[in-house]
Design an enzyme around this catalytic site. Structure first.
Site, mmCIF file in Angstrom:
data_model
loop_
_atom_site.group_PDB
_atom_site.id
_atom_site.type_symbol
_atom_site.label_atom_id
_atom_site.label_comp_id
_atom_site.label_asym_id
_atom_site.label_seq_id
_atom_site.Cartn_x
_atom_site.Cartn_y
_atom_site.Cartn_z
ATOM 1 N N ARG A 77 -45.916 -59.754 8.411
ATOM 2 C CA ARG A 77 -46.638 -60.318 7.267
ATOM 3 C C ARG A 77 -45.726 -61.256 6.477
ATOM 4 O O ARG A 77 -46.164 -62.325 6.026
ATOM 5 C CB ARG A 77 -47.161 -59.187 6.371
ATOM 6 C CG ARG A 77 -48.400 -58.483 6.919
ATOM 7 C CD ARG A 77 -48.690 -57.183 6.186
ATOM 8 N NE ARG A 77 -49.952 -56.579 6.606
ATOM 9 C CZ ARG A 77 -50.144 -55.902 7.725
ATOM 10 N NH1 ARG A 77 -49.130 -55.737 8.569
ATOM 11 N NH2 ARG A 77 -51.325 -55.392 8.026
ATOM 12 N N GLU B 98 -51.484 -45.163 13.992
ATOM 13 C CA GLU B 98 -50.239 -45.429 14.710
ATOM 14 C C GLU B 98 -49.472 -44.142 15.006
ATOM 15 O O GLU B 98 -48.685 -44.091 15.949
ATOM 16 C CB GLU B 98 -49.345 -46.366 13.886
ATOM 17 C CG GLU B 98 -49.751 -47.822 13.921
ATOM 18 C CD GLU B 98 -49.460 -48.463 15.273
ATOM 19 O OE1 GLU B 98 -48.356 -48.281 15.803
ATOM 20 O OE2 GLU B 98 -50.349 -49.138 15.803
ATOM 21 N N ARG C 140 -54.690 -45.543 24.313
ATOM 22 C CA ARG C 140 -53.780 -44.458 23.963
ATOM 23 C C ARG C 140 -54.406 -43.084 24.121
ATOM 24 O O ARG C 140 -53.700 -42.110 24.440
ATOM 25 C CB ARG C 140 -53.258 -44.651 22.529
ATOM 26 C CG ARG C 140 -52.232 -45.759 22.426
ATOM 27 C CD ARG C 140 -51.698 -45.946 21.030
ATOM 28 N NE ARG C 140 -50.588 -46.907 21.051
ATOM 29 C CZ ARG C 140 -50.094 -47.494 19.981
ATOM 30 N NH1 ARG C 140 -50.589 -47.221 18.786
ATOM 31 N NH2 ARG C 140 -49.081 -48.355 20.096
ATOM 32 N N LYS D 157 -40.484 -53.139 21.978
ATOM 33 C CA LYS D 157 -41.554 -53.880 21.294
ATOM 34 C C LYS D 157 -41.391 -53.807 19.789
ATOM 35 O O LYS D 157 -41.617 -54.792 19.077
ATOM 36 C CB LYS D 157 -42.906 -53.306 21.717
ATOM 37 C CG LYS D 157 -44.119 -54.075 21.232
ATOM 38 C CD LYS D 157 -45.377 -53.471 21.811
ATOM 39 C CE LYS D 157 -46.589 -54.369 21.588
ATOM 40 N NZ LYS D 157 -46.954 -54.526 20.185
ATOM 41 N N GLY E 241 -50.504 -57.195 18.410
ATOM 42 C CA GLY E 241 -51.735 -57.334 17.665
ATOM 43 C C GLY E 241 -51.585 -58.196 16.432
ATOM 44 O O GLY E 241 -52.488 -58.979 16.086
ATOM 45 N N GLN F 298 -56.370 -55.434 11.134
ATOM 46 C CA GLN F 298 -55.676 -56.716 11.218
ATOM 47 C C GLN F 298 -56.639 -57.904 11.216
ATOM 48 O O GLN F 298 -56.249 -59.023 10.884
ATOM 49 C CB GLN F 298 -54.798 -56.762 12.465
ATOM 50 C CG GLN F 298 -53.637 -55.791 12.423
ATOM 51 C CD GLN F 298 -52.919 -55.675 13.753
ATOM 52 O OE1 GLN F 298 -53.308 -56.288 14.749
ATOM 53 N NE2 GLN F 298 -51.862 -54.876 13.791
ATOM 54 N N ARG G 180 -45.252 -46.496 21.648
ATOM 55 C CA ARG G 180 -45.554 -45.196 21.050
ATOM 56 C C ARG G 180 -45.604 -44.078 22.092
ATOM 57 O O ARG G 180 -45.341 -42.913 21.775
ATOM 58 C CB ARG G 180 -46.891 -45.245 20.310
ATOM 59 C CG ARG G 180 -46.971 -46.291 19.215
ATOM 60 C CD ARG G 180 -46.075 -45.985 18.053
ATOM 61 N NE ARG G 180 -46.164 -47.040 17.042
ATOM 62 C CZ ARG G 180 -45.261 -47.274 16.121
ATOM 63 N NH1 ARG G 180 -44.170 -46.528 16.067
ATOM 64 N NH2 ARG G 180 -45.415 -48.241 15.244
ATOM 65 N N HIS H 284 -55.400 -50.504 21.704
ATOM 66 C CA HIS H 284 -54.042 -50.864 21.311
ATOM 67 C C HIS H 284 -53.259 -51.315 22.544
ATOM 68 O O HIS H 284 -53.826 -51.854 23.485
ATOM 69 C CB HIS H 284 -53.381 -49.700 20.580
ATOM 70 C CG HIS H 284 -53.771 -49.608 19.135
ATOM 71 N ND1 HIS H 284 -53.019 -48.967 18.180
ATOM 72 C CD2 HIS H 284 -54.846 -50.105 18.470
ATOM 73 C CE1 HIS H 284 -53.607 -49.057 17.002
ATOM 74 N NE2 HIS H 284 -54.722 -49.745 17.157
ATOM 75 N N SER I 195 -57.116 -47.768 9.511
ATOM 76 C CA SER I 195 -55.793 -48.161 8.995
ATOM 77 C C SER I 195 -55.890 -49.015 7.740
ATOM 78 O O SER I 195 -55.188 -50.018 7.585
ATOM 79 C CB SER I 195 -54.999 -48.905 10.081
ATOM 80 O OG SER I 195 -54.866 -48.115 11.242
#
Length: 447
Positions: free
Chosen positions: A34, A331, A362, A430, A106, A182, A405, A358, A209
């Protein structure tokens, strides 16, 4: 990346006793990316302190550079010190056709196109194979409503081209952002530079989120943007309409917090081993979902207390099974599922159907990989049900599915399940290139 092991079977170290470590984790990916976009859209140079250096942030740096910005280390000045992870971003706009590699990030997929519409050239977006499956269609449609020109051959997915014309009219737009927060954040970040700003309305199921949207709004306001947020959200008393007024951005200096999502597996290690881990620099007033993270870990048996310069989380070695909606902290799902697989009772996690889109699916990946160890994880429409069972590696390689993750989840399981090996551990670079090294450092503190 970052010195991570490159073989197809990283042997996760088992715990020999309670860990007792004080650790420093790298900067937040969410805040860094950001900050980079805000700096590229600013009216003058911006200094970013404590920036994360990882594949996702390298892709964002490459993206804003392709748009015409300059990113460089902060130069040393008399009487002032610059950290190794400090960056100086000077805005600028290319007049030549450009290509942005989104990789499988993403934030790059969704934050850069609204900014690219302000360029004075065509900007082509390309990426990894998985990028074409990640939700971006609602964003592209919304940009079209705001006056941007985009060519995607009807795919509404990567690859596509944004035809920058130097300005975007802006206005009012509606979209369904239930696939990713997002989608809203990407529009919000660029909206101050649109001629009329933008009024962004979410119409659809709950946005996941949402703390990440609050992070975006807070960072915009700190950079000088005029942002109004209001209206009852579909999931409770949270906004579903945002009004961003046109104006300049002047962040000046943006300080990046430690990445609390990346701190979570180390806190989980304290719980599994009955030890204690202190994360240095834990922010007292965080842009991230710090309270939700600690509350969820506490519900599973952790104790958390602020200490000078950080946050200490300790455990008893016993994990409690829980039922929880993880929609605000999706996440953390892989870390929490790994903990739940080692718990003393069943767990049910919901509100995370969106994480099927994602870095990998996941939910399916966690169910399959833990199942291969002898666990019992059932996929639900929007989550997972975990029934703890004795686990054994048995020579099976835990597939990371090219997902950072998943590497972290496997490392947690490996504390209690000797012989767990992880395929393609390098993918953790990543967002956390030094993960395996810091994991080993933590375990060196165990007796």
């Amino acid at each position: 990346m970052g010195g991570e092991q490159q073989d197809e079977g990283w042997a996760t170290p088992a715990a020999t006793g309670p860990v007792a470590a004080r650790l420093t984790v790298p900067g937040s990916k969410s805040i860094t990316n950001r900050a980079l976009i805000l700096a590229a859209l600013a009216s003058g140079p911006t200094r970013i302190t404590g920036a994360l250096r990882a594949r996702d942030t390298d892709l964002m740096t490459g993206a804003i550079t392709a748009l015409g910005a300059t990113v460089a280390p902060v130069p040393a000045q008399a009487g002032a010190e610059a950290g190794a992870d400090d960056l100086l971003v000077t805005p600028g706009w290319t007049a030549e056709p450009a290509t942005v590699d989104v990789g499988n990030a993403g934030t790059v997929i969704r934050f850069v196109p609204p900014a690219a519409a302000l360029a004075r050239a065509d900007v082509a977006f390309r990426g990894d194979a998985r990028a074409s499956q990640r939700p971006v269609g609602p964003l592209l449609a919304a940009l079209g409503q705001l006056g941007a020109q985009i060519s995607d051959d009807g795919r509404r997915a990567v690859p596509f081209t944004v035809h920058g014309r130097g300005q975007v009219p802006g206005g009012t737009v509606s979209l369904d952002a239930s696939g990713s927060s997002q989608l809203v954040s990407g529009l919000l970040l660029a909206a101050p530079r649109y001629a009329k700003g933008a009024e962004i309305r979410h119409e659809g199921p709950r946005i996941p989120s949402q703390p990440h949207i609050a992070m975006t709004v807070a960072m915009l306001r700190a950079a000088g943007a005029d942002v109004d947020a209001g209206g009852p959200g579909r999931g409770g008393p949270v906004p579903d309409v945002w009004r961003v007024h046109p104006g300049e951005l002047a962040p000046g200096v943006i300080a990046v917090e430690p990445d609390l999502s990346n701190a979570a597996p180390f806190l989980a290690a304290a719980m599994v081993t009955g030890g204690a881990v202190t994360i240095a620099g834990w922010p007292a007033d965080s842009l991230q979902a710090a309270g939700l993270i600690l509350a969820t870990l506490t519900a599973m048996g952790a104790s958390a207390e602020p200490v000078p310069g950080g946050m200490r989380v300790s455990g008893t070695g016993t994990i409690a099974g829980i039922t929880a909606d993880l929609g605000e902290i999706g996440e953390l799902t892989p870390v929490l599922v790994a903990l739940a697989a080692l718990a003393d009772g069943p767990s049910v996690f919901t509100g995370v159907g969106h994480i099927r889109a994602h870095e990998t699916d996941r939910l399916a990946a966690l169910a399959g990989e833990i199942g291969a160890l002898g666990g019992h994880v059932t996929e639900l429409p929007d989550g997972l049900a975990i029934e703890p069972r004795p686990l054994a590696a048995g020579g099976t390689v835990f597939d990371s599915h090219d997902d950072h993750r998943l590497v972290m989840a496997a490392a947690i399981l490996g504390l209690a399940v000797p012989g767990v090996r992880v395929g393609n551990v390098a993918t953790v670079g990543k967002t956390f290139p030094g993960f395996t090294g810091l994991w080993s450092q933590m375990l060196e503190s165990a007796p």
